[in-house]
Design an enzyme around this catalytic site. Structure first.
Site, PDB file in Angstrom:
ATOM      1  N   LYS A 166       0.773 -10.936  -0.278  1.00  0.00           N
ATOM      2  CA  LYS A 166       1.685 -10.186  -1.139  1.00  0.00           C
ATOM      3  C   LYS A 166       2.952  -9.921  -0.333  1.00  0.00           C
ATOM      4  CE  LYS A 166       2.484  -5.922  -3.618  1.00  0.00           C
ATOM      5  NZ  LYS A 166       2.141  -4.488  -3.738  1.00  0.00           N
ATOM      6  N   ASN A 181      -2.521   1.668  -7.276  1.00  0.00           N
ATOM      7  CA  ASN A 181      -3.187   2.387  -6.196  1.00  0.00           C
ATOM      8  C   ASN A 181      -3.131   3.897  -6.415  1.00  0.00           C
ATOM      9  OD1 ASN A 181      -2.557   2.791  -2.608  1.00  0.00           O
ATOM     10  ND2 ASN A 181      -4.327   3.317  -3.803  1.00  0.00           N
ATOM     11  N   THR A 182      -1.910   4.437  -6.429  1.00  0.00           N
ATOM     12  CA  THR A 182      -1.729   5.888  -6.462  1.00  0.00           C
ATOM     13  C   THR A 182      -2.356   6.530  -7.692  1.00  0.00           C
ATOM     14  OG1 THR A 182       0.368   5.539  -5.317  1.00  0.00           O
ATOM     15  CG2 THR A 182      -0.017   7.732  -6.203  1.00  0.00           C
ATOM     16  N   GLY A 228       4.417   4.402  -6.361  1.00  0.00           N
ATOM     17  CA  GLY A 228       3.852   5.738  -6.261  1.00  0.00           C
ATOM     18  C   GLY A 228       4.493   6.783  -7.148  1.00  0.00           C
ATOM     19  N   ALA A 236       3.064  -1.476  -9.384  1.00  0.00           N
ATOM     20  CA  ALA A 236       3.764  -0.233  -9.019  1.00  0.00           C
ATOM     21  C   ALA A 236       4.245   0.565 -10.221  1.00  0.00           C
ATOM     22  CB  ALA A 236       4.930  -0.488  -8.074  1.00  0.00           C
ATOM     23  N   GLY A 237       4.054   1.876 -10.110  1.00  0.00           N
ATOM     24  CA  GLY A 237       4.569   2.813 -11.093  1.00  0.00           C
ATOM     25  C   GLY A 237       3.603   3.211 -12.183  1.00  0.00           C
TER      26      GLY A 237
END
Length: 283
Positions: A123, A232-233, A184, A210-211
């Site tokens: 990545k 992830n977050t 995040g 992301a986001g």
């Protein structure tokens, strides 16, 4: 009647496309949900959440692993079953193309040490913006071109720019990873229409990365044709990570099935679902 009539067999049987697997450079994956490994409260919580998600691809920051090894501290990578999971090393923390290339090379070595000798996935992240963590398009394109020529399977993380996405596809990237919103942030799909254009204009898998903050956002991305979601977050920082991991798994599955089944065309006027015949006319 124990058998299905020929008339209905095709429909019943199985629209195979609904159950199709995610394919990146001839490698097939059971799940379309990918997970990161940071921000969990502890390793146990991370392992249990990843297992609950049934994700196939797990991304790990090469820089973080190298640092933890240097200080002799345990890291999550040692607690996961790499016979079932596919490692996607990432170049997080790199501000230049040169840094990213160096870490990508270390990432491939990390894959080999885990026994994934044919895993040349990386990545690619080149981020010079320390406040909003927006990727550098020029550095990303430069690093991607170098790595592709050396037979890396490059999954570049980009701002959702349709032109850049097409350029990366044309130089040989096997997947494009546009952000939904900053890393995040939990802001969801702030770039919905750009992502939709990228999906329509490219032939390689598009992974929204992301986001994403909640399951409905992952579902919405899948409903417009995204090939997968990386997050992830949203799981790590939720109140109950294992439960959120399951929610994300189901939302990705649901969104994909919805997209593949063929969404109805929107109508300006209402369309009655019941027949009008048999209803007495008013005099």
């Amino acid at each position: 009647m124990n058998t299905i009539s020929a008339k209905y067999k095709k429909d019943f049987n199985m629209d195979k496309s609904i159950e199709e697997k995610l394919v990146i450079r001839n490698k097939r994956f059971q799940s379309r949900l990918m997970l990161g490994t940071g921000k969990y409260r502890n390793i146990k919580e991370a392992v249990e959440s990843i297992e609950k998600s049934e994700a196939s691809i797990i991304t790990v920051a090469v820089r973080k692993i190298e640092y933890l090894k240097k200080i002799g501290k345990s890291n999550l990578i040692d607690f996961l079953d790499w016979n079932k999971l596919w490692l996607l090393p990432n170049t997080a923390g790199c501000q230049t193309a040169e840094e990213a290339v160096r870490l990508a090379t270390l990432g491939i070595e990390m894959n080999k040490k885990l026994g994934q000798l044919e895993n040349n996935f990386v990545k690619l992240e080149v981020i010079s913006d320390s406040k909003y963590l927006l990727p550098d398009p020029i550095g990303t394109l430069k690093a991607a071109e170098y790595l592709v020529k050396r037979n890396f399977t490059v999954l570049p993380y980009i701002y959702p720019d349709p032109i850049l996405a097409k350029q990366l596809e044309e130089i040989g990237c096997h997947t494009i990873m546009p952000l939904g919103s900053p890393i995040g942030s939990g802001q969801g799909l702030q770039n919905f229409y750009n992502i939709k254009v990228i999906i329509e204009n490219t032939k390689v898998p598009i992974i929204v990365d992301a986001g994403i903050g909640q399951a409905s956002e992952a579902n919405a991305a899948m409903e417009i044709g995204a090939s997968g979601i990386l997050l992830n977050t949203a799981i790590a920082k939720s109140g109950q990570p294992k439960l959120m991991a399951e929610a994300m798994k189901l939302s990705v599955i649901s969104g994909r099935k919805c997209y593949t089944s063929g969404i109805m065309t929107k109508q300006i006027q209402g369309q009655a679902s019941s027949p009008y015949y048999g209803i007495p006319k008013l005099q």
